[in-house]
Design an enzyme around this catalytic site. Structure first.
Site, PDB file in Angstrom:
ATOM      1  N   ARG A 134     -12.312  -5.338  -6.761  1.00  0.00           N
ATOM      2  CA  ARG A 134     -12.174  -5.699  -5.628  1.00  0.00           C
ATOM      3  C   ARG A 134     -13.280  -5.891  -4.809  1.00  0.00           C
ATOM      4  O   ARG A 134     -14.214  -4.974  -4.737  1.00  0.00           O
ATOM      5  CB  ARG A 134     -11.109  -4.922  -4.829  1.00  0.00           C
ATOM      6  N   PHE A 157       0.672  -1.160   0.051  1.00  0.00           N
ATOM      7  CA  PHE A 157       0.156  -0.055   0.103  1.00  0.00           C
ATOM      8  C   PHE A 157       1.052   1.260  -0.079  1.00  0.00           C
ATOM      9  O   PHE A 157       1.859   1.296   0.819  1.00  0.00           O
ATOM     10  CB  PHE A 157      -0.943   0.113   1.336  1.00  0.00           C
ATOM     11  N   ASP A 202       2.315  -5.238   8.628  1.00  0.00           N
ATOM     12  CA  ASP A 202       1.201  -4.197   8.521  1.00  0.00           C
ATOM     13  C   ASP A 202      -0.116  -5.145   8.466  1.00  0.00           C
ATOM     14  O   ASP A 202      -0.131  -5.868   7.445  1.00  0.00           O
ATOM     15  CB  ASP A 202       1.203  -3.280   7.236  1.00  0.00           C
ATOM     16  N   TYR A 204     -10.371   0.993  10.998  1.00  0.00           N
ATOM     17  CA  TYR A 204     -11.730   1.424  10.290  1.00  0.00           C
ATOM     18  C   TYR A 204     -12.085   0.390   9.219  1.00  0.00           C
ATOM     19  O   TYR A 204     -13.054   0.424   8.388  1.00  0.00           O
ATOM     20  CB  TYR A 204     -11.663   2.681   9.596  1.00  0.00           C
ATOM     21  N   LYS A 205     -11.214  -0.708   9.046  1.00  0.00           N
ATOM     22  CA  LYS A 205     -11.490  -1.472   7.873  1.00  0.00           C
ATOM     23  C   LYS A 205     -12.411  -3.009   8.723  1.00  0.00           C
ATOM     24  O   LYS A 205     -13.462  -2.616   9.137  1.00  0.00           O
ATOM     25  CB  LYS A 205     -10.212  -2.235   7.137  1.00  0.00           C
TER      26      LYS A 205
HETATM   27  C1  LIG Z   1      -5.526   1.066   4.582  1.00  0.00           C
HETATM   28  C2  LIG Z   1      -4.109   1.053   4.752  1.00  0.00           C
HETATM   29  C3  LIG Z   1      -3.456   1.935   5.427  1.00  0.00           C
HETATM   30  C4  LIG Z   1      -4.144   3.023   5.895  1.00  0.00           C
HETATM   31  O1  LIG Z   1      -3.477   3.954   6.487  1.00  0.00           O
HETATM   32  P1  LIG Z   1      -3.905   5.467   7.134  1.00  0.00           P
HETATM   33  O2  LIG Z   1      -3.102   6.094   7.853  1.00  0.00           O
HETATM   34  O3  LIG Z   1      -5.136   4.941   7.748  1.00  0.00           O
HETATM   35  O4  LIG Z   1      -4.492   6.225   6.002  1.00  0.00           O
HETATM   36  C5  LIG Z   1      -2.156   1.708   5.406  1.00  0.00           C
HETATM   37  N1  LIG Z   1      -1.525   0.510   5.162  1.00  0.00           N
HETATM   38  C6  LIG Z   1      -2.297  -0.462   4.545  1.00  0.00           C
HETATM   39  C7  LIG Z   1      -1.523  -1.447   4.176  1.00  0.00           C
HETATM   40  C8  LIG Z   1      -3.438  -0.155   4.297  1.00  0.00           C
HETATM   41  O5  LIG Z   1      -4.095  -1.164   3.518  1.00  0.00           O
END
Ligand SMILES: *Cc1c(COP(=O)(O)O)cnc(C)c1O
Length: 428
Positions: free
Chosen positions: A387, A127, A199, A224-225
């Site tokens: 997705r 990401f 992560d 939040y996921k």
């Molecule tokens: C969703 C996600 C993030 C989100 O980071 P924020 O700081 O909340 O914007 C970070 N890393 C991964 C791999 C994600 O899927």
């Protein structure tokens, strides 16, 4: 051939079916985007209103003690710990995933600063925020970020050499849904003398995670996921106890101090993972996150109090298996290819399909029909992706049937080619 009746029968036998009642879902929506933003727990509006009206409105400053605001990051951290194979006291809920990554990666790099190792390894398909944070930290701290493909981690030509300081991976890839073997990969990194940063953004609440059993070093994840904590909910940090009390994170704010209310002029870090807190915490947002965490932990009733992830995982795999089978049966010849690994051990809780043309517009046409998934742009290595996240807490087998039925209709009638579905929005 699986039929709609078969799907209804699977729902009738599903022991987790009642968990859906914990959520407010809009009518006419099949929500396949819980991997981007989890749905609203029914308990959240009243709980948040109570924090605002009573704890803030009436309790005022006293609520730091009387409503236990002060302990929230740790108390919620203990709940997250149950979902990720960690122990109580090893996790705090705080800040965003990006900020937490900065903190743990900094700590890991500090640990390696006298080792002569200069490389941070991550996947090119990670990401972007993870890569951006790593890029700037490496620049600041004199390390080099090296981007690889997942298959370069294994075998005799592995990139895990004695130059590697940190291996930073996202456990479940956000775009493909492919999952790493955390234990084996951590062992390989350790054998090469590297530390691991995981992560868990697409893992926590989605797949069983065993941080301690995997002997991982650092982990962070998103609230939040799959944890349903609400938009921008606080994220979390886990640090193995062998490191937690030893290394300093760079954002040495007063909340991570050993005794914040002594108001001393010099920083003295809290003994364990508490030092990964920085400043005053967002209490209202943490209250929302707790409602989300409780929706996941409600699955504990189905696996004898072991965090609920085993029960959720079994259903998640059944849902994604069914989706894959139905797409392959019913959308054959429509140009869709499966991107997500078929092998259970390598699959997260989402299914990604690629198509050389129209992926964005197909997703828009599905959303117009109430089937909410999302689209991720491809690159030189990979075509555009549709997705679909599957959250066993609130999705059933009939939902899977119906979403494929809509996909069939969108593709067979060429509905996606309509102009309105081909206009790009700001947030995809
Ligand atoms: C969703 C996600 C993030 C989100 O980071 P924020 O700081 O909340 O914007 C970070 N890393 C991964 C791999 C994600 O899927």
């Amino acid at each position: 051939m699986t039929t709609l009746e078969d799907c209804r029968a699977l729902d009738a036998q599903d022991p987790l079916r009642s968990l859906r009642d914990q959520f407010t879902l809009p009518d006419g929506v099949i929500y396949l985007d819980g991997n981007s933003l989890g749905v609203l727990p029914k308990a959240a509006p009243a709980r948040i209103a109570q924090v605002v009206a009573e704890e803030w409105g009436q309790g005022l400053i006293r609520s730091w003690n009387t409503a236990s605001w002060f302990d929230l990051p740790q108390r919620l951290g203990d709940k997250v710990a149950r979902l990720i194979g960690a122990a109580p006291g090893e996790v705090v809920c705080t800040d965003s995933t990006s900020v937490n990554l900065y903190k743990v990666l900094f700590a890991a790099l500090s640990q390696q600063k006298d080792s002569g190792r200069k490389l941070v390894i991550s996947e090119r398909s990670n990401f972007p925020t993870d890569l951006y944070i790593a890029e700037s930290l490496c620049r600041e701290r004199g390390f080099t970020l090296k981007l690889i493909e997942a298959n370069e981690l294994q075998g005799p030509g592995s990139v895990l050499t004695d130059e590697v300081a940190v291996l930073m991976l996202t456990h479940v890839n956000y775009r493909t849904g492919a999952m790493h073997d955390m234990k084996a990969t951590t062992a390989a990194a350790h054998a090469a003398g590297a530390l691991t940063v995981w992560d868990l953004a697409h893992s926590a609440g989605a797949v069983p995670v065993a941080l301690n059993e995997s002997n991982a070093d650092y982990a962070i994840g998103c609230g939040y996921k799959y944890l349903n904590g609400g938009p921008g909910a606080p994220a979390f940090v886990w640090v193995h106890t062998r490191h937690a009390g030893k290394f300093e994170q760079p954002l040495s704010g007063w909340w991570g101090h050993a005794a914040p209310f002594e108001f001393t002029p010099h920083y003295r870090p809290a003994p364990g993972v508490g030092r990964y807190l920085c400043g005053t915490q967002p209490i209202i947002a943490l209250a929302g996150l707790e409602c989300g965490l409780d929706t996941v932990l409600a699955a504990e009733a189905f696996d004898g109090g072991k965090g609920g992830m085993a029960a959720l995982r079994a259903k998640s795999l059944a849902l994604t298996d069914l989706f894959i089978a139905l797409v392959e049966e019913r959308c054959a010849g429509q140009g869709l290819s499966l991107v997500t690994p078929r092998e259970h051990a390598r699959r997260g809780s989402q299914v990604c399909l690629s198509r050389s043309e129209g992926a964005y517009a197909i997703v828009q046409a599905l959303i117009a029909r109430g089937v909410i998934g999302d689209y991720r742009a491809g690159d030189s290595q990979m075509p555009d992706i549709l997705r679909f996240g599957f959250t066993p807490l609130y999705l059933g087998f009939e939902d899977v049937w119906n979403s494929v039925e809509h996909l069939v209709q969108v593709l067979e009638a060429g509905e996606w080619q309509r102009e309105e579905f081909n206009r790009k929005n700001a947030v995809t």
